[in-house]
Scaffold this active site. Sequence first.
Site, PDB file in Angstrom:
ATOM      1  CB  CYS A   1      15.242  12.181  59.068  1.00 35.30           C
ATOM      2  SG  CYS A   1      17.327  12.048  58.648  1.00 35.30           S
TER       3      CYS A   1
ATOM      4  CB  CYS B   1      21.916  15.359  58.411  1.00 40.96           C
ATOM      5  SG  CYS B   1      22.136  14.036  56.486  1.00 40.96           S
TER       6      CYS B   1
ATOM      7  CB  CYS C   1      17.369  17.413  54.660  1.00 42.90           C
ATOM      8  SG  CYS C   1      17.140  16.252  53.570  1.00 42.90           S
TER       9      CYS C   1
ATOM     10  CB  CYS D   1      18.803   8.813  52.768  1.00 46.32           C
ATOM     11  SG  CYS D   1      18.190  10.485  52.606  1.00 46.32           S
TER      12      CYS D   1
ATOM     13  CD  GLN E   1      16.340  20.242  37.464  1.00 50.00           C
ATOM     14  OE1 GLN E   1      16.578  19.835  38.504  1.00 50.00           O
ATOM     15  NE2 GLN E   1      16.526  21.266  36.850  1.00 50.00           N
TER      16      GLN E   1
ATOM     17  CE1 TYR F   1      24.228  29.502  31.048  1.00 52.62           C
ATOM     18  CE2 TYR F   1      22.032  30.048  30.289  1.00 52.62           C
ATOM     19  CZ  TYR F   1      23.743  30.453  30.358  1.00 52.62           C
ATOM     20  OH  TYR F   1      23.959  31.822  30.794  1.00 52.62           O
TER      21      TYR F   1
ATOM     22  CD  GLU G   1      25.598  22.107  28.921  1.00 56.41           C
ATOM     23  OE1 GLU G   1      26.298  21.738  29.709  1.00 56.41           O
ATOM     24  OE2 GLU G   1      23.974  22.426  29.360  1.00 56.41           O
TER      25      GLU G   1
ATOM     26  CG  ASP H   1      17.976  24.898  33.376  1.00 56.97           C
ATOM     27  OD1 ASP H   1      17.735  25.616  34.784  1.00 56.97           O
ATOM     28  OD2 ASP H   1      16.716  23.885  33.731  1.00 56.97           O
TER      29      ASP H   1
ATOM     30  CB  CYS I   1      17.849  26.247  41.154  1.00 63.15           C
ATOM     31  SG  CYS I   1      19.466  26.983  40.757  1.00 63.15           S
TER      32      CYS I   1
END
Length: 448
Positions: free
Chosen positions: A71, A77, A80, A159, A283, A312, A333, A378, A405
């Site tokens: 990149c 940036c 990432c 990107c 996702q 969730y 949810e 989740d 996550c």
Amino acid sequence: MQQGSLVEIEITDLNHTGEGVGRSNGQVIFVPDTVIGDRISARILHLKRHHAEGKIQKILKESPYRIRPRCIVADKCGGCQWHHIDDNYQSQIKHYQVIETLKRIGGFSDIETSPILTGTSSLGYRNKATYPLGQSTTGNIQTGYYRRQSHHIVNLNQCPVQDPDLNPFLAEIKQDIQGRGWTIYNETTHQGQLRHLALRIGRKTKEILLTLITTDSQLSGIEEQADIWLQRYPNLVGVTLNYNPTKTNVIFGKETHTIAGRPYLREIFGGLTFHLRPETFFQVNTEAAEALLGVILEKLALDGSQRLLDAYCGVGTFTLPLAQHVFEAVGIEVQETAIQQAKENAKLNGIDNASFFTGTVETILPQIQDQFDIVILDPPRKGCDRTVLDTLLSLQPSRIVYVSCQAATLARDLKYLCQEGKYQLTFVQPADFFPQTPHVECVAFLKI
């Protein structure tokens, strides 16, 4: 050691935010843009109570895991953090960090696991991008991600981590906004119209949605421009306007209006068709998420007799594929719009054994009196509310599948569920949903 001083250190570890960790005279120093094996000269920027923060001045010896970033703005940036690290080593680091966090925080040992799951590519994988809009000092429209630890936009025309089919939009949409004379929202003065440009693509269908997030629900000329965009981009199926007049960092407002085409794109996931709207949570790495779904199906070995609860549940991303293999599936949810979409997606696929409830899991779960064989969790990064964990310990489903996550909150919650010996951790599967970043997903399996 003083602020502004130069130190020579070797990077021996990476922290949970992806920064390199080194030591000088016993002092821990965090330095971004480094990798284990680097020997560097670093300037000390900040002195904290338990660590210092530094910046690379010179790489004295490169790590064998360092690569040339793919990149051109990787050093600027903030989107990432790991473009300078070899892809395979990124995966190794993430797998190691998940397991070590479960050991350190959760107190688990001898964890059964498999090599980390990956998608089909470490670049071009993102199915959604939401870019803040800005204006240069010369008046040109800009869009891109923010510089690290700032709200200064790094202007992008492409990107490398987003789906390549989205790249043509960046430069051209900026020119169209410029030509229309629409004003750009200023975070300081709270004046101006356009806040963000959001793009979403179906990885299997290649259908694209374009959304402008604006403070002005009556954007002059938007209907004409939307028609031009639909003619210009063959894969564009809808142009929408999201209205967000509030003084907030939240990107999407509560109202989304369809300007041209349709308000959703079609995506194929787990063999099912999903309708996804601009603000829908889904996702961002479709292929890696499908691989994770495959592991869940394999480990659960469903035979059609089980009753399954998906807490969730979002738009039914996991609920609906799993519903095909169980007697009954129930989803919870908090977002009403997501539940509406879950019901629509169930109907779209002819799934009639799935039902959905709107509300927080900590509120709804204790009210459900039915017994479930399997519970899917989740939660967001903060993990589960203690009420949820206590209710699960009371209900005692025979198996719990925890998708996370954030390894630290996963370890905390698993420790609580397993502390009295009611549940055992049987398997953990890390998954790399976010290549070029330090973020990692994983799924843990518990049984009584």
